[in-house]
Design a protein around this motif. Structure first.
Motif, short mmCIF file in Angstrom:
data_model
loop_
_atom_site.label_atom_id
_atom_site.label_comp_id
_atom_site.label_asym_id
_atom_site.label_seq_id
_atom_site.Cartn_x
_atom_site.Cartn_y
_atom_site.Cartn_z
N LYS A 1 -32.18 1.32 43.10
CA LYS A 1 -31.72 0.45 42.06
C LYS A 1 -32.27 1.45 40.73
O LYS A 1 -31.18 1.62 39.89
CB LYS A 1 -32.53 -0.82 42.01
N ILE B 1 -26.40 -0.55 47.33
CA ILE B 1 -27.59 -0.66 48.13
C ILE B 1 -27.57 -1.55 49.50
O ILE B 1 -28.06 -1.06 50.49
CB ILE B 1 -28.80 -1.48 47.38
N VAL C 1 -35.54 -0.15 47.82
CA VAL C 1 -34.54 -1.02 47.01
C VAL C 1 -34.91 -0.69 45.69
O VAL C 1 -34.02 -0.24 44.80
CB VAL C 1 -34.44 -2.49 47.24
N TYR D 1 -35.37 -6.65 45.57
CA TYR D 1 -35.75 -6.08 44.39
C TYR D 1 -36.55 -6.75 43.39
O TYR D 1 -37.56 -6.27 42.87
CB TYR D 1 -34.24 -5.63 43.59
N ALA E 1 -30.52 -7.66 49.17
CA ALA E 1 -31.13 -6.57 48.03
C ALA E 1 -31.30 -6.87 46.54
O ALA E 1 -32.58 -6.46 46.34
CB ALA E 1 -29.79 -5.52 47.98
#
Length: 190
Positions: free
Chosen positions: A143, A153, A139, A168, A164
């Motif tokens: 990103k 994502i 992730v 992150y 997601a």
């Protein structure tokens, strides 16, 4: 969809521009998913070929904005297949030879390269990302380097955008802790 066919040909200018812009992001993600640069390049090529075939036969729904989520998903699945294949081969070889490539230290896990970044910092970030659980690392890579939204994502990884986002956040926090402890130990000079 007659208008998109010319841009899909390997000689098509629009296709080259799209690939020049998005290829490095996709390769970075592929490298994060695989054990070697060669495997990453192979699965990226396979994923692109799958996309082009789907576009040519009309079985792909959506425009260019849907290409990246499709490719991230394809890369992830292809990497799993390659990893399983390599693990099976390695187990067979180990049974025959009694020696493991892991014991010889020959397995390489490249992540990303940048001519402008300091090699020591880059290696620390790479090591920190490798130590994270894969669900967090993928992730973060998607990103930051893939410039994907949490919705994209989520679609690629088949999770919700909220999941997601939380992966992150948790992944970045864990990475900060790892890099912070390396810095306190004197291993990292930023």
């Amino acid at each position: 969809m007659e208008t998109t066919a010319p841009s899909l040909s390997p000689a098509g200018h629009a296709w080259r521009e799209w690939l020049d812009e998005n290829g490095p992001r996709l390769l970075l993600f592929a490298r994060q998913q695989t054990r070697s640069q060669e495997d990453a390049q192979d699965i990226l090529q396979d994923a692109l070929v799958k996309l082009v075939k789907k576009l040519e036969d009309g079985s792909f729904s959506g425009g260019q904005e849907a290409w990246m989520p499709y490719l991230y998903t394809a890369l992830r699945r292809l990497a799993i297949d390659v990893g399983r294949r390599d693990d099976r081969r390695r187990r067979r070889e180990d049974l025959v030879s009694g020696d493991s490539v892991f014991q010889r230290g020959e397995v390489e896990h490249p992540w990303f390269e940048s001519d402008s970044s300091d090699d020591e910092v880059r290696s620390q970030i790479e090591a920190g990302l490798k130590e994270l659980p894969p669900k967090f690392a993928e992730v973060i890579v998607m990103k930051i380097w893939g410039e994907q939204t949490f919705a994209q994502i989520g679609e690629s990884l088949e999770i919700s955008p909220n999941t997601a986002a939380s992966r992150y956040r948790y992944g970045l926090e864990a990475l900060k802790k790892k890099l912070g402890s390396a810095r306190r130990k004197g291993d990292l000079s930023i």
